[in-house]
Design an enzyme around this catalytic site. Structure first.
Site, PDB file in Angstrom:
ATOM      1  N   TRP A 149    -111.401 -52.661  10.496  1.00 19.44           N
ATOM      2  CA  TRP A 149    -110.643 -53.908  10.696  1.00 19.44           C
ATOM      3  C   TRP A 149    -109.187 -53.611  10.998  1.00 19.44           C
ATOM      4  O   TRP A 149    -108.576 -54.259  11.842  1.00 19.44           O
ATOM      5  CB  TRP A 149    -110.812 -54.844   9.498  1.00 19.44           C
ATOM      6  N   ASP A 179    -103.864 -57.739   5.692  1.00 23.93           N
ATOM      7  CA  ASP A 179    -105.148 -58.404   5.894  1.00 23.93           C
ATOM      8  C   ASP A 179    -105.901 -58.279   4.573  1.00 23.93           C
ATOM      9  O   ASP A 179    -106.363 -57.195   4.215  1.00 23.93           O
ATOM     10  CB  ASP A 179    -105.919 -57.723   7.034  1.00 23.93           C
ATOM     11  N   LYS A 228    -115.360 -64.770   2.221  1.00 19.68           N
ATOM     12  CA  LYS A 228    -115.831 -63.758   1.271  1.00 19.68           C
ATOM     13  C   LYS A 228    -115.631 -64.258  -0.159  1.00 19.68           C
ATOM     14  O   LYS A 228    -116.588 -64.462  -0.881  1.00 19.68           O
ATOM     15  CB  LYS A 228    -115.106 -62.423   1.466  1.00 19.68           C
TER      16      LYS A 228
HETATM   17  N1  PMP Z   1    -110.610 -58.347   8.343  1.00 20.64           N
HETATM   18  C1  PMP Z   1    -111.495 -57.977   7.409  1.00 20.64           C
HETATM   19  C2  PMP Z   1    -111.049 -57.056   6.320  1.00 20.64           C
HETATM   20  C3  PMP Z   1    -112.810 -58.447   7.483  1.00 20.64           C
HETATM   21  O1  PMP Z   1    -113.696 -58.075   6.565  1.00 20.64           O
HETATM   22  C4  PMP Z   1    -113.185 -59.303   8.533  1.00 20.64           C
HETATM   23  C5  PMP Z   1    -114.584 -59.886   8.662  1.00 20.64           C
HETATM   24  N2  PMP Z   1    -115.592 -59.294   8.028  1.00 20.64           N
HETATM   25  C6  PMP Z   1    -112.228 -59.643   9.489  1.00 20.64           C
HETATM   26  C7  PMP Z   1    -110.943 -59.168   9.348  1.00 20.64           C
HETATM   27  C8  PMP Z   1    -112.570 -60.560  10.631  1.00 20.64           C
HETATM   28  O2  PMP Z   1    -112.694 -61.821  10.134  1.00 20.64           O
HETATM   29  P1  PMP Z   1    -113.205 -63.078  10.981  1.00 20.64           P
HETATM   30  O3  PMP Z   1    -114.651 -62.864  11.222  1.00 20.64           O
HETATM   31  O4  PMP Z   1    -112.890 -64.215  10.072  1.00 20.64           O
HETATM   32  O5  PMP Z   1    -112.409 -63.113  12.231  1.00 20.64           O
END
Ligand code: PMP
Length: 364
Positions: free
Chosen positions: A104, A174, A198
């Site tokens: 991520w 994040d 989450k």
């Molecule tokens: N950052 C992290 C740490 C994630 O776990 C995720 C999704 N699993 C995201 C960003 C992306 O999130 P979204 O699907 O809400 O765009």
């Protein structure tokens, strides 16, 4: 009622049962309103109360200082990868630093590079993301526009136990997969963002916490929905907000306050749950193997393998029989992953541990 499974999904993920029951009970008609949460206007006093109480709960849980705003935005955490850089980097003479401890963070850095000058200051990819950097390894530009990190990498299961050490500058995080799972010192941050799906609600809303002074440096001319100032000015209702998702956040944060109490207590419970699995893995004589080094292991996403990889398919069959679901690792890493967000009960984790123990007794 159909029996509920123990859902170890990485997100969207399990929600507290009392919250789901309240949603169910009031779905057709909110008390005193007579219409469903799915049917009401965002220009109604009912919505105002829901929104205000969701914000107030988050403020209380995080002990948020007055000079931070709480926003509810759409487009997922992925949109924040761009929006952070559009607002805090675009047009700046400075560069942004990205500490990459998983997939991520890597994606966030790639998006920032499209908006301005951004650098990967550290990348754990060579070791296949098994840890956060050691203190001495991090050499950060003291004049950076901001330093970005991912407090919990959901796929590899790498979690910072504390914030990166920053003498000066703006810390951006994040926190999608460990938001409200433990206390944090908000004063150390400029901006925190987290997809709700989450720990705090369903998909469809992303929480952004931004320090007031950062609004001053935002370049003019950004598309209106991508400018944080729009959402601060309009209490996250410049356009139609995701009402149902914000309502669920209000209920989940109320559950946290009423049933758990504080983020310190939530953290203790989360650590206890994760340790139930890590201990078994470490004491399995090599039958199971944790992906992440001790010291960087996530309390939210326990990533592990069965050393004899051919057994993993059989393991997943067994867990399914015990109503323990969504334990397959992310396709980019393979192996197994048990996500133990706030709403996962100790009972659920014990059931998984018992199943793992039994499986080892048969196949070990
Ligand atoms: N950052 C992290 C740490 C994630 O776990 C995720 C999704 N699993 C995201 C960003 C992306 O999130 P979204 O699907 O809400 O765009």
């Amino acid at each position: 009622m159909q029996q509920r499974v123990f859902n170890f999904s990485a997100g969207p993920s399990t929600l507290p049962l009392p919250v789901l029951k309240e949603i169910q009970q009031n779905l057709l008609a909110l008390p005193g309103v007579g219409a469903s949460i799915l049917e009401i206007s965002h220009r109604s006093s009912t919505y105002d109360e829901i929104y205000e109480s969701a914000v107030a709960n988050i403020r209380q849980l995080l002990e948020l200082p007055e000079n931070y705003h709480v926003l509810f935005l759409q487009g997922g955490a992925t949109t924040q990868f761009s929006m952070v850089a559009m607002n805090l980097l675009q047009g700046s003479e400075q560069s942004a630093e990205y500490i990459v401890t998983g997939v991520w963070g890597k994606k966030a850095a790639a998006e920032a590079m499209k908006e301005g000058s951004a650098r990967t200051a550290w990348d754990g990819a060579e070791e296949n993301y098994v840890r956060v950097p050691y203190r001495g390894e991090l050499e950060l530009d003291p004049y950076a526009a901001y330093v970005h990190f991912t407090s919990n990498e959901t796929i590899h299961g790498v979690e910072w136990q504390e914030e990166p050490w920053l003498d000066q500058g703006v810390l951006v995080c994040d926190a999608s997969s460990n938001f409200l799972s433990r206390p944090i010192d908000v004063n150390r941050y400029g901006l925190i963002y987290a997809g709700a799906q989450k720990n705090v609600g369903p998909a469809g809303v992303t929480i952004v916490i931004i320090r007031d002074d950062l609004l001053e440096g935002i370049p003019d001319g950004l598309p209106i929905m991508f400018d944080y100032r729009t959402h601060v000015k309009k209490d996250s209702a410049y356009n139609t907000p995701p009402i149902f998702a914000i309502y669920t956040i209000m209920l989940v944060t109320r559950w946290l306050l009423d049933e758990i109490g504080t983020l310190e207590k939530m953290q203790l419970q989360n650590r206890k749950k994760a340790n139930l699995l890590y201990e078994l893995i470490d004491e399995s004589g090599g039958f199971y193997k944790a992906h992440v080094n001790t010291g960087s292991r996530s309390s939210m996403n326990v990533t592990f393998n069965i050393t004899e990889a051919a057994l993993e398919a059989e393991f997943l069959k067994q867990t399914q029989i015990h109503k323990l679901v969504q334990l397959k690792g992310h396709r980019s890493l393979g192996g197994l992953r048990a996500s133990l967000y706030n709403a996962m009960t100790v009972e659920g984790v014990r059931a998984l541990r018992d199943c793992m123990r039994e499986f080892m007794a048969v196949h070990g």
